[in-house]
Write a protein that holds these residues in place. Structure first.
Motif, PDB file in Angstrom:
ATOM      1  N   HIS A 325       0.822  -1.207   0.000  1.00 27.28           N
ATOM      2  CA  HIS A 325       0.000   0.000   0.000  1.00 27.28           C
ATOM      3  C   HIS A 325       0.862   1.266   0.000  1.00 27.28           C
ATOM      4  N   ALA A 326       1.996   1.218   0.699  1.00 30.93           N
ATOM      5  CA  ALA A 326       2.840   2.411   0.841  1.00 30.93           C
ATOM      6  C   ALA A 326       3.822   2.578  -0.314  1.00 30.93           C
ATOM      7  N   CYS A 327       4.076   1.535  -1.050  1.00 29.07           N
ATOM      8  CA  CYS A 327       5.086   1.603  -2.112  1.00 29.07           C
ATOM      9  C   CYS A 327       4.667   2.630  -3.168  1.00 29.07           C
ATOM     10  N   PRO A 328       5.527   3.594  -3.495  1.00 32.47           N
ATOM     11  CA  PRO A 328       5.188   4.553  -4.556  1.00 32.47           C
ATOM     12  C   PRO A 328       4.966   3.828  -5.882  1.00 32.47           C
ATOM     13  N   ASN A 329       4.197   4.474  -6.754  1.00 29.02           N
ATOM     14  CA  ASN A 329       3.924   3.874  -8.058  1.00 29.02           C
ATOM     15  C   ASN A 329       3.501   4.981  -9.023  1.00 29.02           C
ATOM     16  N   GLY A 330       4.034   4.918 -10.242  1.00 28.75           N
ATOM     17  CA  GLY A 330       3.648   5.891 -11.256  1.00 28.75           C
ATOM     18  C   GLY A 330       4.718   6.938 -11.491  1.00 28.75           C
ATOM     19  N   VAL A 331       4.293   8.097 -11.978  1.00 34.72           N
ATOM     20  CA  VAL A 331       5.217   9.188 -12.292  1.00 34.72           C
ATOM     21  C   VAL A 331       5.757   9.781 -10.996  1.00 34.72           C
ATOM     22  N   VAL A 338      12.812  18.325 -21.175  1.00 35.86           N
ATOM     23  CA  VAL A 338      12.046  17.890 -22.345  1.00 35.86           C
ATOM     24  C   VAL A 338      10.566  17.964 -21.981  1.00 35.86           C
ATOM     25  N   ALA A 339       9.878  18.932 -22.529  1.00 34.70           N
ATOM     26  CA  ALA A 339       8.477  19.169 -22.158  1.00 34.70           C
ATOM     27  C   ALA A 339       7.612  17.949 -22.450  1.00 34.70           C
ATOM     28  N   GLY A 340       6.766  17.602 -21.477  1.00 35.78           N
ATOM     29  CA  GLY A 340       5.822  16.513 -21.670  1.00 35.78           C
ATOM     30  C   GLY A 340       6.385  15.121 -21.505  1.00 35.78           C
ATOM     31  N   VAL A 341       7.655  15.006 -21.149  1.00 35.15           N
ATOM     32  CA  VAL A 341       8.294  13.693 -21.007  1.00 35.15           C
ATOM     33  C   VAL A 341       8.520  13.398 -19.523  1.00 35.15           C
ATOM     34  N   VAL A 342       8.218  12.174 -19.120  1.00 30.01           N
ATOM     35  CA  VAL A 342       8.462  11.750 -17.738  1.00 30.01           C
ATOM     36  C   VAL A 342       9.965  11.642 -17.505  1.00 30.01           C
ATOM     37  N   GLU A 343      10.420  12.216 -16.404  1.00 30.11           N
ATOM     38  CA  GLU A 343      11.827  12.066 -16.046  1.00 30.11           C
ATOM     39  C   GLU A 343      12.069  10.773 -15.275  1.00 30.11           C
ATOM     40  N   THR A 344      11.275  10.569 -14.196  1.00 28.40           N
ATOM     41  CA  THR A 344      11.500   9.436 -13.310  1.00 28.40           C
ATOM     42  C   THR A 344      10.165   8.784 -12.973  1.00 28.40           C
ATOM     43  N   SER A 345      10.140   7.449 -12.986  1.00 29.24           N
ATOM     44  CA  SER A 345       8.906   6.731 -12.668  1.00 29.24           C
ATOM     45  C   SER A 345       9.217   5.427 -11.953  1.00 29.24           C
ATOM     46  N   LEU A 346       8.180   4.851 -11.390  1.00 22.22           N
ATOM     47  CA  LEU A 346       8.292   3.568 -10.697  1.00 22.22           C
ATOM     48  C   LEU A 346       7.062   2.740 -11.021  1.00 22.22           C
ATOM     49  N   ASN A 347       7.266   1.499 -11.395  1.00 26.40           N
ATOM     50  CA  ASN A 347       6.162   0.572 -11.658  1.00 26.40           C
ATOM     51  C   ASN A 347       6.258  -0.616 -10.718  1.00 26.40           C
ATOM     52  N   LEU A 348       5.250  -0.777  -9.851  1.00 31.70           N
ATOM     53  CA  LEU A 348       5.155  -1.996  -9.052  1.00 31.70           C
ATOM     54  C   LEU A 348       4.586  -3.059  -9.986  1.00 31.70           C
ATOM     55  N   GLY A 349       5.452  -3.935 -10.481  1.00 32.97           N
ATOM     56  CA  GLY A 349       5.096  -4.774 -11.614  1.00 32.97           C
ATOM     57  C   GLY A 349       4.632  -6.183 -11.316  1.00 32.97           C
ATOM     58  N   VAL A 350       5.235  -6.858 -10.328  1.00 34.07           N
ATOM     59  CA  VAL A 350       4.951  -8.284 -10.120  1.00 34.07           C
ATOM     60  C   VAL A 350       4.932  -8.607  -8.626  1.00 34.07           C
ATOM     61  N   ILE A 351       3.909  -9.353  -8.215  1.00 26.53           N
ATOM     62  CA  ILE A 351       3.865  -9.929  -6.866  1.00 26.53           C
ATOM     63  C   ILE A 351       3.738 -11.438  -7.019  1.00 26.53           C
ATOM     64  N   THR A 352       4.612 -12.181  -6.347  1.00 30.58           N
ATOM     65  CA  THR A 352       4.527 -13.648  -6.367  1.00 30.58           C
ATOM     66  C   THR A 352       4.672 -14.178  -4.941  1.00 30.58           C
ATOM     67  N   THR A 353       3.911 -15.215  -4.633  1.00 32.47           N
ATOM     68  CA  THR A 353       3.960 -15.847  -3.317  1.00 32.47           C
ATOM     69  C   THR A 353       4.746 -17.137  -3.394  1.00 32.47           C
TER      70      THR A 353
END
Length: 488
Positions: A325-331, A338-353
């Motif tokens: 829940h606390a993990c950052p995600n997105g832009v 560079v106008a309109g371009v994301v500089e830094t992002s994070l994707n919470l991509g995979v959870i496995t048990t």
């Protein structure tokens, strides 16, 4: 596939149909590689497969072009394997069911593989042609780009002789790319202890589906829902009140794709089943309201299932849910340069048990090293607060923009001459392999172009037919305009 093969330009689309027919997800490119090698040798072309599986195919210059600078056309062999939940498809065995849908080519229920199959098809079509003008030509097809850039990391100096590299992995016609983001994988490991199922509990499976997902770089700024994050939100809100105990939680399948689906197996007191059903319905309605404009097909469902053998210990479960829940995600930050371009992002991509832990894999992207390092430090602090371990691996550099690039100037001028309009010079928030190629080939002049591809890394992936023709015309015209070698 017959309909694809009749599209313009036919040589490219005929090759793309062959590529779709041969399974080639990341780490399973061998069959396609063997097919290409056999074809190239039949054509009398020089073929080399390096120690990790990259293919280098060389073709002499056409008559009158022998003194031009040599060019590498580069693409990657693998594709992202993603499918809808109701689609029966084995990416290691089944062909891609591609078809024409109006102005687009797409696939039924799976990723299409136009990323980077169209670029690969263009390179192979040029190799097979007898009437396209070009100087000395090399085609580099790398392996495992989507799952770790293994091929690009392993490329050795001296294998390529060209001075210029044209990367074909961009996804917007009318844009010329001269730089890209770097990245690194972050993997949390949450230790697990297990307990028997409490007496009087029943089991349910909760499934969050129907999200668009997509490329975790190209689409990260669009505000799409992350199924793993949304499921964690529900569990944090409801687990304690309902007495939920988690047996298994999964979400996403690739660290570089926004999770489209997530699921959890829970047990709870039988008396709370009806309340759970109410909360599931209410949360679905809430998400449909919040994400109506971007995720119209989102669904949150509950189904009874058989009792699992064990559930997470309460403290372990709480740690996991708080972390998710606390993990950052997105832009994280937009670029100032560079106008309109994301500089830094994070994707919470995979959870496995797993047996003794739950793994949570994220992908950090940034145009600047300090941006990536900042997010690494944020996640390290989060891991310390949660009392779990984190490791970072697979770091790859960005491709630093060179505004004075000669090949970029050629592509820009050629585009303007053909289409009577200026292209957009861009930096892409995705991991092109060019940054890695700069290590063994620091002096190589690079540029990236491609057709318009929508929703790569997801089952809605599609490529615009008209722009494939435009990309082809541009590529051929650029090859013809490559200058002569500089006199020694």
């Amino acid at each position: 596939m017959t309909a694809l093969s009749s599209l313009y330009p036919q040589p490219l689309w005929q090759w793309f149909a062959q590529i779709c027919a041969i399974p080639h997800p990341s780490k399973h490119e061998q069959a396609l590689s063997r097919h290409i090698q056999a074809w190239a040798r039949d054509k009398g072309l020089a073929v080399h497969e390096d120690q990790v599986g990259n293919l280098i195919i060389k073709k002499p210059a056409t008559a009158g072009m022998e003194n031009r600078k040599a060019v590498v056309i580069q693409a990657h062999l693998d594709m992202v394997p993603q499918k809808n939940a109701d689609k029966v498809h084995d990416f290691t065995k089944d062909p891609i069911d591609a078809y024409v849908d109006g102005e687009w080519v797409t696939a039924r229920g799976t990723t299409l593989g136009s990323d980077n199959g169209i670029g690969m098809a263009s390179a192979l079509a040029i190799l097979g042609s007898d009437d396209i003008k070009h100087g000395p030509l090399e085609v580099l097809l790398t392996v495992d780009e989507e799952a770790g850039m293994t091929g690009a990391f392993a490329l050795q100096p001296g294998v390529l002789e060209a001075e210029i590299l044209i990367n074909t992995d961009s996804e917007q016609e009318g844009e010329i790319y001269m730089g890209c983001a770097g990245g690194v994988d972050a993997e949390f490991s949450v230790p697990m202890q297990w307990q028997p199922i409490p007496a009087g509990h029943q089991a349910c499976r909760l499934s969050l589906t129907g999200l668009k997902g997509g490329h975790s770089g190209v689409n990260i700024h669009l505000g799409r829902g992350n199924a793993a994050k949304l499921l964690a939100r529900f569990l944090v809100m409801s687990a304690a009140e309902l007495g939920l105990r988690i047996s298994e939680i999964v979400g996403g399948s690739l660290r570089n794709a926004i999770p489209r689906e997530a699921g959890v197996t829970v047990t709870l007191p039988a008396a709370n089943q009806a309340l759970l059903a109410e909360k599931v319905a209410a949360f679905e309605a809430l998400l449909q309201q919040e994400l109506a404009a971007i995720e119209p097909a989102i669904r949150f469902a509950m189904a009874e299932t058989i009792l699992p053998s064990q559930v997470m210990a309460p403290q372990c479960e709480q740690t996991l849910l708080n972390l998710l829940h606390a993990c950052p995600n997105g832009v994280m930050r937009m670029s100032d340069d560079v106008a309109g371009v994301v500089e830094t992002s994070l994707n919470l991509g995979v959870i496995t048990t797993g047996g003794d832990s739950v793994q949570v894999v994220c992908l950090i992207r940034s145009l600047i090293d300090s941006g990536r390092e900042h997010v690494e430090s944020v996640l390290t602090s989060l891991a310390a607060l949660a009392g779990v371990s984190i490791k970072f691996n697979g770091a790859y550099p960005g491709w630093k923009p060179d505004p004075d690039s000669p090949v970029m100037a050629i592509v820009k001028a050629t585009y303007e001459d053909i289409y009577n309009k200026e292209p957009v010079i861009m930096v892409i928030h995705a991991g092109l392999e060019c940054g890695l190629f700069k290590k063994p080939y620091p002096e190589m002049d690079m540029v990236s172009i491609g057709p318009t591809i929508r929703y790569p890394h997801g089952p809605d992936e599609m490529v615009n037919i008209e722009t494939v023709g435009q990309y082809w015309q541009l590529l051929l015209a650029v090859l013809e305009r490559i200058p002569e070698k500089t006199a020694a």
